[in-house]
Design an enzyme around this catalytic site. Sequence first.
Site, PDB file in Angstrom:
ATOM      1  N   ASP A 207       0.798  -1.230   0.000  1.00  0.00           N
ATOM      2  CA  ASP A 207       0.000   0.000   0.000  1.00  0.00           C
ATOM      3  C   ASP A 207       0.833   1.283   0.000  1.00  0.00           C
ATOM      4  OD1 ASP A 207       0.979  -0.220   2.538  1.00  0.00           O
ATOM      5  OD2 ASP A 207      -0.923   0.133   3.559  1.00  0.00           O
ATOM      6  N   GLU A 208       2.112   1.185  -0.316  1.00  0.00           N
ATOM      7  CA  GLU A 208       2.921   2.408  -0.374  1.00  0.00           C
ATOM      8  C   GLU A 208       4.069   2.245  -1.360  1.00  0.00           C
ATOM      9  OE1 GLU A 208       5.345   3.375   3.096  1.00  0.00           O
ATOM     10  OE2 GLU A 208       4.750   1.471   3.981  1.00  0.00           O
TER      11      GLU A 208
END
Length: 364
Positions: A116-117
């Site tokens: 998610d990053e």
Amino acid sequence: MLTFPLINDTSRKIIHIDMDAFFASVEVRDNPSLKGKPVVIARNPLQTGGRGVVSTCSYEARAFGIHSAMSAKEAYDLCPQAIFISGNYEKYTKVSKQVREIFKRYTDNIEAASIDEAYLDVTENKIGAQSAIKIAKLIQHDIFVELGLTCSAGVSYNKFLAKIASDYEKPHGLTLIMPDEALEFLAKLPVEKFHGVGKATVPKLHALGFFTGGDLQKADPVDLAERFGIYGWELFQKANGIHNSKVKNHRERKSVGKERTYGKLLYLPDDIKAELIKISKQVSESLKRHQLKGNIIILKLRYSDFTTLTKRKSMVENLDSPEDIAEAARQIFEEIDYDESLGVRLLGVTVSGFGVQKATLDMQ
């Protein structure tokens, strides 16, 4: 004498994108009736006898003190009205790939930090934009319009500062740290907000009188190095806005691991240990091919409901033999709170910590 680089490259334009409460946000997007409610990604502890761990949760749940890695039982105690969802890792992976495709519209220089990053170097980019802020806003817009999700963005001249900037204002925030603002920004930042400073290190820093980045800026780097080794150097550099690690599409190998997914679930501890021996043998073979040894062993276990446990163990010596790796994995397994009733669908063993014993400072 001391040797470490004090050259600060401020010429790059780095964006760090962090999806907001990613797993929970995907669930809310796909089920709008959950909007505004405390959503926790974990099995309901009332159905598991109190077992399970929180993967993530919505911001409404965080308002009750719930956070990732907390036991599901504790999360329930904090917020009995929370909505517990087991989660769907395959779905989250698919959405993560969709996010990455949006990144590729602007640059191919992308380093995924997790599901998610990611870091993006947009110094040179596909749309010829001079402003990294403009690109960050476009990415936020595209993700929201096309995927129905929000993300926070940090923009600065290195990865460390961009990461801190993305954490500064969430959710759906956008923070810029310019080169001439970095020292002042970092001076006010608590040491526990420094990316890479773990819970065990914080009290050690506090005991030495280091509470903020400003304290570290005034520190004697020799003293930090003597107390914390190479990590002390890195901490001093970061406090002074120096972090010259490049965004890498293909990262230098930092770990070697193998995972197995089981169509027929594993239940018995002896069966799991037998599988760990097989996986450890594969990991050992890969380590030896790459001429690597590591002193950190990581065990990954995923239950049938996709709840995932990850636990690591630091060893005294660097390892590469199948017997040593399997024994370490067995020890970790026996330390976790294994729920035999759920069944295991995935096991993984990873070795990292390469060259830790070589990380010494040139001090004469």
